[in-house]
Structure formats: C-alpha cells, structure tokens
Design a protein around this motif. Structure first.
Motif, short mmCIF file in Angstrom:
data_model
loop_
_atom_site.label_atom_id
_atom_site.label_comp_id
_atom_site.label_asym_id
_atom_site.label_seq_id
_atom_site.Cartn_x
_atom_site.Cartn_y
_atom_site.Cartn_z
N ASN A 1 0.85 -1.20 0.00
CA ASN A 1 0.00 0.00 0.00
C ASN A 1 0.89 1.25 0.00
N PRO A 2 1.55 1.55 -1.12
CA PRO A 2 2.50 2.66 -1.14
C PRO A 2 1.87 4.02 -0.86
N ASP A 3 0.58 4.15 -1.13
CA ASP A 3 -0.08 5.44 -0.88
C ASP A 3 -0.18 5.76 0.62
N ASN A 4 0.03 4.77 1.47
CA ASN A 4 0.02 5.03 2.91
C ASN A 4 1.27 5.76 3.37
N ASN A 5 2.26 5.90 2.49
CA ASN A 5 3.55 6.49 2.86
C ASN A 5 3.90 7.71 2.02
N VAL A 6 2.90 8.41 1.54
CA VAL A 6 3.14 9.54 0.64
C VAL A 6 4.00 10.62 1.31
N HIS A 7 3.66 11.03 2.50
CA HIS A 7 4.40 12.13 3.14
C HIS A 7 5.82 11.71 3.51
N GLU A 8 5.99 10.46 3.93
CA GLU A 8 7.33 9.97 4.25
C GLU A 8 8.19 9.94 2.98
N THR A 9 7.57 9.54 1.86
CA THR A 9 8.28 9.53 0.59
C THR A 9 8.68 10.92 0.17
N ILE A 10 7.77 11.87 0.32
CA ILE A 10 8.07 13.26 -0.02
C ILE A 10 9.24 13.76 0.83
N ALA A 11 9.23 13.45 2.12
CA ALA A 11 10.32 13.89 2.99
C ALA A 11 11.65 13.32 2.52
N LEU A 12 11.69 12.02 2.22
CA LEU A 12 12.94 11.41 1.77
C LEU A 12 13.41 11.98 0.44
N GLU A 13 12.48 12.22 -0.47
CA GLU A 13 12.84 12.82 -1.76
C GLU A 13 13.42 14.22 -1.56
N ARG A 14 12.84 14.98 -0.67
CA ARG A 14 13.36 16.32 -0.39
C ARG A 14 14.75 16.28 0.23
N LEU A 15 15.07 15.15 0.84
CA LEU A 15 16.40 14.98 1.45
C LEU A 15 17.41 14.38 0.46
N GLY A 16 17.05 14.32 -0.80
CA GLY A 16 17.99 13.84 -1.81
C GLY A 16 18.01 12.33 -1.97
N ARG A 17 16.96 11.67 -1.49
CA ARG A 17 16.84 10.22 -1.63
C ARG A 17 15.87 9.94 -2.77
N PHE A 18 16.30 9.13 -3.72
CA PHE A 18 15.45 8.79 -4.85
C PHE A 18 14.70 7.51 -4.49
N VAL A 19 13.40 7.61 -4.31
CA VAL A 19 12.61 6.49 -3.81
C VAL A 19 11.97 5.73 -4.97
N VAL A 20 12.30 4.45 -5.06
CA VAL A 20 11.71 3.53 -6.02
C VAL A 20 10.75 2.65 -5.23
N LYS A 21 9.55 2.42 -5.75
CA LYS A 21 8.56 1.66 -4.99
C LYS A 21 8.25 0.33 -5.66
N ALA A 22 8.10 -0.69 -4.83
CA ALA A 22 7.67 -2.01 -5.26
C ALA A 22 6.56 -2.46 -4.32
N THR A 23 5.57 -3.18 -4.84
CA THR A 23 4.47 -3.63 -4.00
C THR A 23 4.61 -5.09 -3.57
N ASN A 24 5.68 -5.76 -4.02
CA ASN A 24 5.90 -7.15 -3.60
C ASN A 24 7.39 -7.47 -3.65
N SER A 25 7.77 -8.54 -3.00
CA SER A 25 9.18 -8.90 -2.89
C SER A 25 9.78 -9.31 -4.23
#
Length: 195
Positions: A93-117
C-alpha cells in the motif's frame, strides 16, 4: 564556473580521451582489449540540502506523523551536504507512505517503490540501491517483510517500517525497526551516512 572545477573537467576529458585513443589503436591492431572505466571511481557527489528543502522535508514528516495520528514532534532537519542515494521502498500500500516519501525525496533520496518482494528483487538486480525500506505484512503473507530482510541480510541496510514496532520483535537482517515517521527519516539518514 569555478577555476578548480574547470581544471578537473579538462584533466578528466584529456585522460578519458587518451584512454579512448589507446583502446582504439589497440583494437585496430587486432588486440582483444576490454576496458572498463567507472566515473564513480574518480568522483564523488555531495549535494547541499538547502534550508528551504530541509524545512519542506520537516513539514512532510510532520504531515506523516499527523496522518498516523501521533503527537507531532517538533524537530528540525538540518541543512547539510550529503550523498544522493536510491532507496527501494517495498509496501503493498505505497499510498500510505506519501508524506514519508516526499520527505525522503526532499532529502535527496530517490525512492523507487515495489508492492511485492519479487518486484523488489528485480529492482535490486537492475538498479544501484543503497537501502531498502519494507513493511512486514503484504496481502496474505504476514512474513513478507521478514523474509525480504533475512534475504538481504549483510548485503545492504534494511529498515522495517511497520504499524507497531513494539510488537514486531526482532527482524533478522533488519538494521532498524521503526513505526514513527521521524524515526524512519532518522534511521534512513543515519544508515546512508555510513555507506
């Protein structure tokens, strides 16, 4: 342009050009020549996190904490120089982490998302990932995050981001188990500073 930067660029161009010319000549003589050149071996990149980006990241973490229904802590993310890094976030459920993702992106972290292992392992094969964030439960598999963390043990840092870190217990292979947005950001920043 700064003179030092100009000198470095010119020297790098001369060296790369010289190596390329030597390889072309060796190949023309019929030699089986294989050469690899990694720019990463020559340069490192640091990005200055501005005060404005740090403030926006702080706001995003506070929004995440508020969305989780926790008492918003008043912390500040300090502007500083850091190395950019790609983070793989595995959550069904990646949409549950939208704000955390935004924070990490603003800190120079490029976030790639996967929904399964399975998709996560494909990303890990193909991309240079510095850190993995995973949830514990995905769909009907209550051990998906544990299994992924154990599989990645010793290869790269894994942060488990779960609803209740207190009940998660020990997760073999995990560098951190957290349940709050500030703890997540702190763990990611701390672990990436080591790599």
């Amino acid at each position: 342009m700064d003179v030092t930067v100009l000198v470095v660029v010119v020297v790098a161009a001369v060296v790369i050009g010289g190596l390329g010319l030597a390889l072309v000549r060796a190949h023309a003589r019929g030699s089986d020549v294989l050469a690899e050149l990694s720019v990463a071996d020559w340069f490192s990149l640091k990005v200055n996190l501005t005060a404005a980006e740090a403030a926006r990241a702080t706001t995003a973490v506070e929004a995440a904490a508020s969305e989780r229904g926790t008492e918003p802590e008043r912390r500040e993310i300090a502007p500083r120089a850091q190395t950019p890094a790609r983070v793989l976030w595995v959550d069904d459920n990646p949409d549950n982490n939208v704000h955390e993702t935004i924070a990490l992106e603003r800190l120079g972290r490029f976030v790639v998302k996967a929904t399964n292992s399975r998709a996560a392992l494909d990303y890990l094969k193909e991309l240079d990932i510095a850190l993995v964030i995973t949830d514990l439960h995905r769909g009907d598999d209550s051990d998906a995050g544990r299994d992924l963390a154990a599989r990645l043990a010793g290869r790269l840092p894994v942060v488990v981001y779960t609803g209740d870190a207190g009940t998660a217990g020990v997760v073999p292979g995990a560098s951190a188990v957290v349940d709050q947005p500030w703890d997540l950001v702190d763990a990611v920043q701390r672990l990436l500073a080591r790599t």
